[in-house]
Design a protein around this motif. Structure first.
Motif, PDB file in Angstrom:
ATOM      1  N   LEU A  69       0.940  -1.320   0.073  1.00 38.92           N
ATOM      2  CA  LEU A  69       0.012   0.023  -0.054  1.00 38.92           C
ATOM      3  C   LEU A  69       0.732   1.204  -0.111  1.00 38.92           C
ATOM      4  O   LEU A  69       0.504   2.167  -0.683  1.00 38.92           O
ATOM      5  CB  LEU A  69      -1.040   0.023   1.002  1.00 38.92           C
ATOM      6  N   LYS A  71       3.884   1.783  -1.245  1.00 40.37           N
ATOM      7  CA  LYS A  71       4.466   1.804  -2.551  1.00 40.37           C
ATOM      8  C   LYS A  71       3.276   2.481  -3.410  1.00 40.37           C
ATOM      9  O   LYS A  71       3.950   3.430  -4.183  1.00 40.37           O
ATOM     10  CB  LYS A  71       5.128   0.617  -3.098  1.00 40.37           C
ATOM     11  N   ASP A  72       2.209   1.784  -3.411  1.00 45.33           N
ATOM     12  CA  ASP A  72       1.032   2.434  -4.234  1.00 45.33           C
ATOM     13  C   ASP A  72       0.965   3.918  -3.866  1.00 45.33           C
ATOM     14  O   ASP A  72       0.798   4.760  -4.967  1.00 45.33           O
ATOM     15  CB  ASP A  72      -0.088   1.610  -4.117  1.00 45.33           C
ATOM     16  N   LEU A  73       0.815   4.167  -2.805  1.00 43.21           N
ATOM     17  CA  LEU A  73       0.492   5.693  -2.331  1.00 43.21           C
ATOM     18  C   LEU A  73       1.743   6.604  -2.914  1.00 43.21           C
ATOM     19  O   LEU A  73       1.752   7.540  -3.312  1.00 43.21           O
ATOM     20  CB  LEU A  73       0.305   5.832  -0.910  1.00 43.21           C
TER      21      LEU A  73
ATOM     22  N   GLN B 118      12.277   7.236  -8.632  1.00 48.39           N
ATOM     23  CA  GLN B 118      12.313   6.033  -9.660  1.00 48.39           C
ATOM     24  C   GLN B 118      12.401   6.571 -10.987  1.00 48.39           C
ATOM     25  O   GLN B 118      11.947   7.543 -11.360  1.00 48.39           O
ATOM     26  CB  GLN B 118      11.184   5.175  -9.538  1.00 48.39           C
ATOM     27  N   VAL B 132      -1.916   1.244 -10.313  1.00 52.75           N
ATOM     28  CA  VAL B 132      -1.933   1.682  -9.063  1.00 52.75           C
ATOM     29  C   VAL B 132      -3.170   2.694  -8.586  1.00 52.75           C
ATOM     30  O   VAL B 132      -3.963   2.316  -7.560  1.00 52.75           O
ATOM     31  CB  VAL B 132      -0.694   2.604  -8.894  1.00 52.75           C
ATOM     32  N   ARG B 135      -6.327   0.217  -8.281  1.00 50.83           N
ATOM     33  CA  ARG B 135      -6.128  -0.287  -7.050  1.00 50.83           C
ATOM     34  C   ARG B 135      -6.646   0.395  -5.740  1.00 50.83           C
ATOM     35  O   ARG B 135      -7.325   0.112  -4.853  1.00 50.83           O
ATOM     36  CB  ARG B 135      -4.792  -0.823  -7.070  1.00 50.83           C
ATOM     37  N   LEU B 136      -5.921   1.751  -5.756  1.00 55.78           N
ATOM     38  CA  LEU B 136      -6.363   2.661  -4.532  1.00 55.78           C
ATOM     39  C   LEU B 136      -7.581   3.174  -4.665  1.00 55.78           C
ATOM     40  O   LEU B 136      -8.191   3.160  -3.565  1.00 55.78           O
ATOM     41  CB  LEU B 136      -5.358   3.850  -4.764  1.00 55.78           C
ATOM     42  N   ARG B 139      -9.717   0.295  -3.029  1.00 53.75           N
ATOM     43  CA  ARG B 139      -9.587   0.292  -1.859  1.00 53.75           C
ATOM     44  C   ARG B 139     -10.121   0.936  -1.047  1.00 53.75           C
ATOM     45  O   ARG B 139     -10.852   0.908   0.385  1.00 53.75           O
ATOM     46  CB  ARG B 139      -7.934   0.632  -1.468  1.00 53.75           C
ATOM     47  N   ARG B 148      -7.278   2.695   7.137  1.00 49.62           N
ATOM     48  CA  ARG B 148      -5.639   2.428   7.112  1.00 49.62           C
ATOM     49  C   ARG B 148      -5.006   3.303   6.395  1.00 49.62           C
ATOM     50  O   ARG B 148      -3.945   3.845   6.515  1.00 49.62           O
ATOM     51  CB  ARG B 148      -5.564   0.934   6.480  1.00 49.62           C
ATOM     52  N   MET B 149      -5.472   3.806   5.384  1.00 53.60           N
ATOM     53  CA  MET B 149      -4.894   5.101   4.588  1.00 53.60           C
ATOM     54  C   MET B 149      -4.847   6.371   5.105  1.00 53.60           C
ATOM     55  O   MET B 149      -4.144   7.075   4.903  1.00 53.60           O
ATOM     56  CB  MET B 149      -5.740   5.029   3.280  1.00 53.60           C
TER      57      MET B 149
END
Lengths: 174, 174
Positions: A69, A71-73, B118, B132, B135-136, B139, B148-149
């Motif tokens: 999570l 890494k995604d954020l 990166q 990503v 996915r977020l 979530r 959690r976020m």
DNA sequence: TAAATTCCCATGATATCCCATATGTTAACA
DNA sequence: TGTTAACATATGGGATATCATGGGAATTTA
């Protein structure tokens, strides 16, 4: 605090005037700028000042360093936020991909959300506001949801009854 | 802090301009350079300044001296990182094997991740960013994951960040 | 000596700065 | 109460500086 909604137009150079009231809220920031995030959850830009970025950094820093999570954020938030500096008349230039993300073509709406604000395509925001209102209205019909909407601490009674809050206000740590 | 994403092109000599904002973040480093690691977790280069390398050294130093993980990390991290010096216009030359590792052919994306950044093949990163984001977004639909976020704001932090609320609680008029 | 690398300067694109104009709001005054 | 002046804000256009990038000369390495 960022309060209320106002509409502004983006010119040929993709510049938009940030509402004067919002700039006032950013008065004490180290940079004369806003931080802008093309949000992963919809076609809008989430914006704010120094505190806005720091909040995201904290949320991310509190996750384990190799967490998926996290890494995604990092990619979708830190990697996506840009700092846009004000010109001398209080405008910022929106990058092309930000404009594409939010579908901005001419008029755009600035929507205050307390500690941050959003920028929307004006028409898209008008439509969304209608949706949100009817959704909230429907929610009120459900007692459990109504409780959730207004079940927070009452500020007035808090003031009258809470010693620990009084202590906090005096600068003591809880 | 390394913030936001930008695309640059690698020329015939495998030179790429490091974004000006990133160079600014490296201003206080002892070397006018970046450290680059072809990452074991995917086709990209993980980069940063002095702090970036020291963090890895610390992680490794905290493992027992004969630990198998430690030996692996020593090889794949410390053994793989290279320092790339800037030229006078802020570019670095990517070694051939780094380019192969990340599949860089022309355009490449620099992605800021706070204390490191990166380098990706531009197309590969665009595809990954789409993944990503969805996915977020998914979530957020799950309340437990949303929690959690970013949990709700606590009263203390609200007080510290809002002068007008503090004034209100002290009984002053706004 | 050939190849590769590093250094330096030239150019074009883009973003930034600055000044001018318009619009709307408050304040002052007749 | 109506009119005007002053100010703050918003918007438009042109000048300037910064940045990314391409190419060539000098230097090193094999």
């Amino acid at each position: 605090m960022f309060l209320s909604t106002s509409e502004h137009s983006a010119d040929a150079k993709n510049r938009v005037s940030v509402p004067a009231g919002y700039r006032e809220a950013l008065r004490d920031d180290p940079y004369d700028a806003i931080y802008v995030l093309p949000h992963f959850d919809g076609p809008y830009l989430e914006c704010g000042g120094e505190q806005f970025v720091q909040q995201y950094r904290m949320d991310i820093a509190n996750l384990p360093r190799y967490d998926a999570l996290r890494k995604d954020l990092e990619i979708a938030v830190i990697g996506a936020i840009r700092r846009l500096d004000f010109d001398s008349t209080g405008r910022v230039t929106l990058p092309r991909d930000f404009i594409d993300h939010a579908g901005i073509d001419g008029r755009c709406a600035f929507v205050g959300c307390d500690n941050h604000f959003q920028i929307w395509n004006a028409d898209a925001h008008a439509a969304r506001l209608r949706d949100v209102r009817s959704r909230l209205s429907a929610r009120l019909a459900d007692p459990a949801e109504a409780e959730r909407m207004g079940g927070g601490t009452d500020l007035g009674s808090l003031l009258r009854n809470s010693e620990s809050l009084a202590a906090l206000l005096k600068g003591e740590k809880l």
